[in-house]
Scaffold this motif. Sequence first.
Motif, mmCIF file in Angstrom:
data_model
loop_
_atom_site.group_PDB
_atom_site.id
_atom_site.type_symbol
_atom_site.label_atom_id
_atom_site.label_comp_id
_atom_site.label_asym_id
_atom_site.label_seq_id
_atom_site.Cartn_x
_atom_site.Cartn_y
_atom_site.Cartn_z
ATOM 1 N N UNK A 56 -10.761 -8.287 -14.167
ATOM 2 C CA UNK A 56 -10.063 -9.572 -13.977
ATOM 3 C C UNK A 56 -10.035 -10.241 -15.355
ATOM 4 N N UNK A 57 -8.891 -10.218 -16.028
ATOM 5 C CA UNK A 57 -8.853 -10.704 -17.412
ATOM 6 C C UNK A 57 -8.865 -12.222 -17.555
ATOM 7 N N UNK A 58 -8.553 -12.972 -16.507
ATOM 8 C CA UNK A 58 -8.550 -14.433 -16.639
ATOM 9 C C UNK A 58 -7.773 -15.028 -15.488
ATOM 10 N N UNK A 59 -8.411 -15.031 -14.318
ATOM 11 C CA UNK A 59 -7.680 -15.366 -13.097
ATOM 12 C C UNK A 59 -7.977 -16.793 -12.644
ATOM 13 N N UNK A 60 -6.933 -17.509 -12.256
ATOM 14 C CA UNK A 60 -7.106 -18.862 -11.733
ATOM 15 C C UNK A 60 -6.395 -18.978 -10.391
ATOM 16 N N UNK A 61 -7.083 -19.544 -9.404
ATOM 17 C CA UNK A 61 -6.450 -19.766 -8.099
ATOM 18 C C UNK A 61 -7.337 -20.681 -7.266
ATOM 19 N N UNK A 62 -6.822 -21.101 -6.121
ATOM 20 C CA UNK A 62 -7.620 -21.921 -5.205
ATOM 21 C C UNK A 62 -7.487 -21.348 -3.791
ATOM 22 N N UNK A 63 -8.480 -21.668 -2.979
ATOM 23 C CA UNK A 63 -8.464 -21.268 -1.559
ATOM 24 C C UNK A 63 -8.688 -22.536 -0.744
ATOM 25 N N UNK A 64 -7.679 -22.989 0.004
ATOM 26 C CA UNK A 64 -7.823 -24.249 0.732
ATOM 27 C C UNK A 64 -8.628 -24.121 2.020
ATOM 28 N N UNK A 65 -9.197 -25.239 2.436
ATOM 29 C CA UNK A 65 -9.851 -25.287 3.748
ATOM 30 C C UNK A 65 -8.781 -25.303 4.828
ATOM 31 N N UNK A 66 -9.174 -24.900 6.024
ATOM 32 C CA UNK A 66 -8.263 -24.985 7.167
ATOM 33 C C UNK A 66 -7.080 -24.060 7.068
ATOM 34 N N UNK A 67 -7.246 -22.931 6.397
ATOM 35 C CA UNK A 67 -6.126 -21.998 6.242
ATOM 36 C C UNK A 67 -6.653 -20.586 6.041
ATOM 37 N N UNK A 68 -5.796 -19.621 6.359
ATOM 38 C CA UNK A 68 -6.107 -18.221 6.080
ATOM 39 C C UNK A 68 -5.354 -17.835 4.805
ATOM 40 N N UNK A 69 -6.099 -17.498 3.775
ATOM 41 C CA UNK A 69 -5.486 -17.067 2.523
ATOM 42 C C UNK A 69 -5.641 -15.553 2.417
ATOM 43 N N UNK A 70 -4.533 -14.868 2.316
ATOM 44 C CA UNK A 70 -4.557 -13.408 2.226
ATOM 45 C C UNK A 70 -4.623 -12.986 0.765
ATOM 46 N N UNK A 71 -5.557 -12.096 0.484
ATOM 47 C CA UNK A 71 -5.666 -11.537 -0.865
ATOM 48 C C UNK A 71 -5.145 -10.106 -0.774
ATOM 49 N N UNK A 72 -3.947 -9.922 -1.300
ATOM 50 C CA UNK A 72 -3.287 -8.631 -1.127
ATOM 51 C C UNK A 72 -3.063 -7.959 -2.464
ATOM 52 N N UNK A 73 -3.179 -6.658 -2.453
ATOM 53 C CA UNK A 73 -2.918 -5.922 -3.682
ATOM 54 C C UNK A 73 -3.312 -4.483 -3.498
ATOM 55 N N UNK A 74 -2.764 -3.613 -4.327
ATOM 56 C CA UNK A 74 -3.072 -2.195 -4.176
ATOM 57 C C UNK A 74 -4.540 -1.892 -4.463
ATOM 58 N N UNK A 75 -4.938 -0.701 -4.104
ATOM 59 C CA UNK A 75 -6.289 -0.236 -4.361
ATOM 60 C C UNK A 75 -6.581 -0.339 -5.863
ATOM 61 N N UNK A 76 -7.742 -0.891 -6.191
ATOM 62 C CA UNK A 76 -8.140 -1.005 -7.590
ATOM 63 C C UNK A 76 -7.598 -2.238 -8.292
ATOM 64 N N UNK A 77 -6.871 -3.100 -7.561
ATOM 65 C CA UNK A 77 -6.276 -4.265 -8.223
ATOM 66 C C UNK A 77 -7.310 -5.372 -8.486
ATOM 67 N N UNK A 78 -8.480 -5.276 -7.844
ATOM 68 C CA UNK A 78 -9.529 -6.252 -8.135
ATOM 69 C C UNK A 78 -9.873 -7.184 -6.986
ATOM 70 N N UNK A 79 -9.411 -6.869 -5.765
ATOM 71 C CA UNK A 79 -9.658 -7.744 -4.613
ATOM 72 C C UNK A 79 -11.160 -7.904 -4.348
ATOM 73 N N UNK A 80 -11.851 -6.774 -4.237
ATOM 74 C CA UNK A 80 -13.286 -6.853 -3.923
ATOM 75 C C UNK A 80 -14.048 -7.537 -5.060
ATOM 76 N N UNK A 81 -13.629 -7.268 -6.290
ATOM 77 C CA UNK A 81 -14.302 -7.882 -7.440
ATOM 78 C C UNK A 81 -14.158 -9.405 -7.375
ATOM 79 N N UNK A 82 -12.955 -9.862 -7.054
ATOM 80 C CA UNK A 82 -12.712 -11.304 -6.944
ATOM 81 C C UNK A 82 -13.580 -11.906 -5.828
ATOM 82 N N UNK A 83 -13.642 -11.214 -4.687
ATOM 83 C CA UNK A 83 -14.448 -11.719 -3.573
ATOM 84 C C UNK A 83 -15.925 -11.759 -3.930
ATOM 85 N N UNK A 84 -16.364 -10.741 -4.649
ATOM 86 C CA UNK A 84 -17.772 -10.715 -5.082
ATOM 87 C C UNK A 84 -18.080 -11.908 -5.989
ATOM 88 N N UNK A 85 -17.102 -12.257 -6.825
ATOM 89 C CA UNK A 85 -17.302 -13.415 -7.708
ATOM 90 C C UNK A 85 -17.383 -14.704 -6.882
#
Length: 244
Positions: A27-56
């Motif tokens: 993850x070279x420099x990612x910025x985003x937000x996750x709001x309350x009261x909503x389902x935010x989908x984190x989508x991307x191909x295998x190896x794109x960094x989804x699990x890494x972002x969640x771990x952070x």
Amino acid sequence: MTEAPAGQRDAVVIDGLHVVRRGRDVLPGLSCTVPEGAVTGLLGPSGSGKSTLMRAVVGVQRVAGGRVEVLGEPAGSPSLRDRVGYMTQSPSVYGGITVADNLRFFSRVLGCSADEVDRVLSLVDLDRYAGTPVDHLSGGERSRVSLAIALLGSPRLLVLDEPTVGLDPVLRVRLWDLFARLAEDGTALLVSSHVMDEAQRCDGLLLLRDGALLATDTPAGLLSRTGTTDVEAAFLALVAEAQR
Ligand SMILES: Nc1ncnc2c1ncn2[C@@H]1O[C@H](COP(=O)(O)OP(=O)(O)OP(=O)(O)O)[C@@H](O)[C@H]1O
Ligand SMILES: [Mg+2]
């Protein structure tokens, strides 16, 4: 000052997150937000960094730079332990003991009431397996035990790493219904998937590719912006656009 209603506050604020794994900028420099009261989908191909972002977000990832704030605290703060539920991509449950004993163990760790065990088992439709050793369950059932553990104590933020993998379509729909109900009650959900058609069930989408966000939008916004009729086509259109 009056508080903003649930759904308008951010449960997670990420600013310039930089993660290096095995010498590579995952993850070279990612910025985003996750709001309350909503389902935010984190989508991307295998190896794109989804699990890494969640771990952070849950504070188990070594971070090289940037800021990750969860419910107003730095990610991983001890005070967040019972306010954040995390379902890892590979189920982290004890195989040799029963489903109910797993849940009882984690509910004691979290200090929640014993009633919680029955409540979460029924939410994930595993009541009838309460007395079954986890080793005797299928992969999809085991992952639902993991989901049930994440639901213990009704945390305000749920970070679910591919919770619907390996489930039949009926169960998949039921879980997405559950996520929508939890969001209605004010919970923030960050749910990863590499199945693009699940995107339609999300209130907002984070489209990740090679550790960078291709788009953050609602499903409808994404389709109209790219002139496509499904999220997979939208993803491909955005990739093509980025390469031009
Ligand atoms: N334990 C690890 N050690 C070092 N690098 C890792 C580790 N796990 C993942 N990576 C690398 O980090 C990058 C992102 O991986 P990550 O697991 O975050 O992707 P993902 O989007 O969750 O993929 P998937 O859809 O397959 O679960 C990949 O290039 C991967 O090789
Ligand atoms: Mg993953």
